[in-house]
Design a protein around this motif. Structure first.
Motif, PDB file in Angstrom:
ATOM      1  N   GLY A  79       3.117  15.856   1.650  1.00 39.32           N
ATOM      2  CA  GLY A  79       3.484  15.408   0.316  1.00 39.32           C
ATOM      3  C   GLY A  79       4.431  14.219   0.339  1.00 39.32           C
ATOM      4  N   ALA A  80       4.792  13.757   1.529  1.00 35.64           N
ATOM      5  CA  ALA A  80       5.713  12.635   1.653  1.00 35.64           C
ATOM      6  C   ALA A  80       5.043  11.338   1.220  1.00 35.64           C
ATOM      7  CB  ALA A  80       6.187  12.508   3.101  1.00 35.64           C
ATOM      8  N   MET A  81       5.833  10.496   0.581  1.00 34.29           N
ATOM      9  CA  MET A  81       5.336   9.191   0.174  1.00 34.29           C
ATOM     10  C   MET A  81       5.460   8.220   1.350  1.00 34.29           C
ATOM     11  SD  MET A  81       4.177   9.422  -2.862  1.00 34.29           S
ATOM     12  CE  MET A  81       3.937   7.717  -3.292  1.00 34.29           C
ATOM     13  N   GLN A 123       0.853  -1.181   0.000  1.00 30.43           N
ATOM     14  CA  GLN A 123       0.000   0.000   0.000  1.00 30.43           C
ATOM     15  C   GLN A 123       0.890   1.232   0.000  1.00 30.43           C
ATOM     16  OE1 GLN A 123      -3.046  -0.294   2.995  1.00 30.43           O
ATOM     17  NE2 GLN A 123      -3.182  -2.503   2.766  1.00 30.43           N
ATOM     18  N   HIS A 124       0.485   2.220  -0.767  1.00 30.85           N
ATOM     19  CA  HIS A 124       1.284   3.440  -0.793  1.00 30.85           C
ATOM     20  C   HIS A 124       0.389   4.653  -1.028  1.00 30.85           C
ATOM     21  CE1 HIS A 124       1.120   2.128  -5.000  1.00 30.85           C
ATOM     22  NE2 HIS A 124       1.100   3.416  -5.268  1.00 30.85           N
ATOM     23  N   GLY A 125       0.898   5.785  -0.558  1.00 29.16           N
ATOM     24  CA  GLY A 125       0.151   7.024  -0.717  1.00 29.16           C
ATOM     25  C   GLY A 125       1.025   8.233  -0.486  1.00 29.16           C
ATOM     26  N   ARG A 126       0.432   9.384  -0.706  1.00 31.66           N
ATOM     27  CA  ARG A 126       1.121  10.667  -0.542  1.00 31.66           C
ATOM     28  C   ARG A 126       0.399  11.439   0.557  1.00 31.66           C
ATOM     29  NH1 ARG A 126       4.395  12.903  -3.820  1.00 31.66           N
ATOM     30  NH2 ARG A 126       3.700  11.718  -5.620  1.00 31.66           N
ATOM     31  N   GLY A 127       1.173  11.865   1.557  1.00 36.17           N
ATOM     32  CA  GLY A 127       0.617  12.619   2.667  1.00 36.17           C
ATOM     33  C   GLY A 127      -0.066  13.888   2.209  1.00 36.17           C
ATOM     34  N   ALA A 128      -1.230  14.186   2.756  1.00 39.86           N
ATOM     35  CA  ALA A 128      -2.014  15.347   2.337  1.00 39.86           C
ATOM     36  C   ALA A 128      -1.297  16.659   2.617  1.00 39.86           C
ATOM     37  CB  ALA A 128      -3.377  15.330   3.018  1.00 39.86           C
ATOM     38  N   SER A 129      -0.698  16.812   3.773  1.00 34.90           N
ATOM     39  CA  SER A 129      -0.056  18.083   4.089  1.00 34.90           C
ATOM     40  C   SER A 129       1.437  18.069   3.798  1.00 34.90           C
ATOM     41  CB  SER A 129      -0.304  18.474   5.544  1.00 34.90           C
ATOM     42  OG  SER A 129       0.175  17.464   6.395  1.00 34.90           O
TER      43      SER A 129
END
Length: 138
Positions: free
Chosen positions: A100-102, A92-98
């Protein structure tokens, strides 16, 4: 029946990526009494959630509010058939909303199925423990 269970689990991952928890519920993939157990993962503060509404509330109020992501995707890398249990190995992966970190997380989920629906999902950070829980070994 076993292959049918594998397909139900695959469809649940696809539904989650399309529309989150709501899609899994709407498509009837989860039993109304589904149990989502995060305790096997060892992540502090996370527990066992019972029923669609409680699981949905966990994701909305606890998980995604604590870890707000601009985007989040679950890539199913392997599916292991264990009869009435199916192990989904995912990245699972994503980009932090505030920030921008992966962020990335490897997760093993043991889904228990009954009557064509997922009735329980146990979450593990350790593949070997997930296999053992499903009665398998590496």
């Amino acid at each position: 029946m076993s292959q049918e269970n594998v397909e139900i689990v695959r469809r649940a991952y696809e539904a989650f990526n399309r529309g989150g928890i709501d899609a899994c519920i709407r498509e009837g993939l989860w039993s109304p009494e589904v149990v989502w157990d995060v305790t096997p993962s060892g992540i502090p503060g996370l527990g066992t959630y019972r029923g669609r509404e409680e699981v949905k509330r966990f994701f909305e109020e606890d998980w995604f509010s604590t870890f707000p992501f601009e985007e989040w995707e679950v890539k199913l890398e392997e599916v292991i058939d264990a009869g009435d249990r199916v192990i989904g190995m995912s990245r699972q992966h994503g980009r932090g909303a505030s920030s921008g970190a992966m962020a990335e997380l490897e997760l093993a989920q043991v889904s228990t199925l009954r009557d064509g629906q997922i009735v329980r999902i146990d979450n593990y950070l350790d593949r070997a423990k997930a296999l053992e829980a499903a009665g398998l070994r590496e």
